[in-house]
Write an enzyme that holds these catalytic residues in place. Structure first.
Site, PDB file in Angstrom:
ATOM      1  N   TYR A 141       0.816  -1.218   0.000  1.00  0.00           N
ATOM      2  CA  TYR A 141       0.000   0.000   0.000  1.00  0.00           C
ATOM      3  C   TYR A 141       0.851   1.269   0.000  1.00  0.00           C
ATOM      4  O   TYR A 141       0.368   2.344  -0.349  1.00  0.00           O
ATOM      5  CB  TYR A 141      -0.942   0.017   1.205  1.00  0.00           C
ATOM      6  CG  TYR A 141      -2.023  -1.040   1.170  1.00  0.00           C
ATOM      7  CD1 TYR A 141      -2.338  -1.713   0.001  1.00  0.00           C
ATOM      8  CD2 TYR A 141      -2.719  -1.379   2.322  1.00  0.00           C
ATOM      9  CE1 TYR A 141      -3.328  -2.677  -0.025  1.00  0.00           C
ATOM     10  CE2 TYR A 141      -3.717  -2.347   2.306  1.00  0.00           C
ATOM     11  CZ  TYR A 141      -4.005  -3.001   1.133  1.00  0.00           C
ATOM     12  OH  TYR A 141      -4.996  -3.966   1.108  1.00  0.00           O
ATOM     13  N   ASP A 223      -2.561 -18.337   1.800  1.00  0.00           N
ATOM     14  CA  ASP A 223      -3.687 -19.058   1.220  1.00  0.00           C
ATOM     15  C   ASP A 223      -4.184 -20.149   2.162  1.00  0.00           C
ATOM     16  O   ASP A 223      -5.396 -20.337   2.343  1.00  0.00           O
ATOM     17  CB  ASP A 223      -3.334 -19.631  -0.161  1.00  0.00           C
ATOM     18  CG  ASP A 223      -1.954 -20.276  -0.206  1.00  0.00           C
ATOM     19  OD1 ASP A 223      -1.201 -20.187   0.770  1.00  0.00           O
ATOM     20  OD2 ASP A 223      -1.633 -20.868  -1.264  1.00  0.00           O
TER      21      ASP A 223
END
Length: 356
Positions: A141, A223
């Site tokens: 970000y 994941d």
């Protein structure tokens, strides 16, 4: 000494839910000895409309002079076409960076009264108490270079995932210190099988762990962590991870609790000053209807009392008042079951204030 709290209602339902949290602050001042001065400011879309920028200098100056900040939410379709640097979300990113709010705490706690509100089986969730510690001022970000450019006549968008050893160390220490107050287990989530930034992350976490012999460290790929959160969430105690992974995993945590409207958060700097906000967004589709759930904001206030104002007994009171309201059967629309009466935003806020 009186504490100083800056209130930033923000946009959409932010104004509605913050109003209810302020009711709770007022009741704590009237009945339970809280000494606090409130100031108000604008951020996000409301600030753009008023000043032309998402974080005015006046708001930032106020933020730098208080003990803690209570915020609603920012953003909405009204500002979607604004230039990237003046979108509401840029104000939030800027204030986090300016105040050094690197440690984002996102608890996922399932109240027994809401075990049926989640899409998962109640027996999977009862007793759930997870703390996700998200690094907040680094990663993709904020990394440079970033932008939208041209390569051989084709437009490309690019962002950079970047972490320094210092950034990883400080969020690691934050997570391990918090784990010492809980179940003494830290699971570090990364993608070290693919990303070099995650390989450094894992290496540094192992280094930090050597200073905490009483805390167990494990690792998990992001994941798999996402899958495990919905398969067997109670296996976790403290999860520590980077900015983008923490953003995603904490929203999964919201569904474990039954609703985004139940999930508070704290963003702290090295001095313990912090910004406290619900995890949910501004929800423009329901703004102004009086149906938003204020409990995430009120629970964020409890975190504010505990972590920045060092008022743990008052924090406990607020959390117990929330449990009392839920135990009495009160539900806002997001956590009500089919056929169950849903109360308004203000009714739920009043019930918590009265529960104090």
């Amino acid at each position: 000494m009186s504490h100083k709290i800056l209130v930033l209602p923000g946009d959409g339902i932010g104004r509605e839910v913050v109003t209810e949290a302020v009711k709770v602050i007022v009741r704590l001042k009237e009945r339970h000895g809280l000494k606090a001065e409130l100031d108000f400011g604008v951020i996000g879309g409301a600030a753009i409309d008023e000043t032309g920028v998402p974080l005015p200098d006046a708001t930032l100056a106020k933020a730098q002079g208080v003990d803690a900040i209570l915020m609603g939410a920012v953003g909405g379709p009204k500002w979607d076409r604004a230039p990237r640097d003046v979108r509401p979300e840029r104000g939030l990113l800027k204030i986090r960076q300016a105040l050094g709010l690197f440690s984002n705490l996102r608890p996922a706690i399932c109240f027994d009264e809401l075990a049926d509100a989640s899409s998962l089986k109640p027996e999977v969730l009862r007793g759930l108490d997870i703390l996700i510690v998200r690094e907040l001022t680094g990663g993709i970000y904020y990394g440079q270079p970033r932008g939208i450019g041209d390569e051989n006549g084709v437009r490309v968008g690019f962002n950079t995932e970047r972490y320094s050893e210092v950034e990883i160390e400080r969020i690691g220490h934050s997570a391990f210190e918090l784990a010492r107050l809980r179940g003494k287990r830290v699971c570090s989530v990364d993608k070290a099988n693919v990303l070099e930034s995650s390989q450094l992350w894992r290496e540094v976490m192992e280094k930090v762990a050597r200073s905490y012999a009483d805390v167990e460290l494990t690792h998990m790929y992001v994941d798999n962590a996402a899958m495990q959160l919905v398969r067997a969430p109670k296996q976790f105690d403290v999860i520590v991870t980077g900015n983008i992974f923490g953003d995603i995993l904490s929203d999964i945590g919201a569904q474990l609790t039954g609703s985004l409207g139940m999930l508070p958060s704290a963003s702290l700097n090295l001095q313990g000053r912090g910004l406290y906000e619900p995890v949910h967004g501004s929800a423009p589709d329901i703004a102004g209807k009086g149906i938003a759930n204020p409990l995430a904001t009120i629970l964020s206030l409890a975190m504010l009392l505990r972590y920045s104002l060092k008022e743990p007994k008052l924090a406990d009171r607020v959390e117990q008042a929330v449990k009392k309201a839920l135990a009495s059967g009160l539900r806002t629309a997001d956590i009500a079951r089919p056929g169950e009466r849903a109360v308004s935003t203000s009714e739920m806020g009043n019930a918590v204030a009265e529960g104090l």
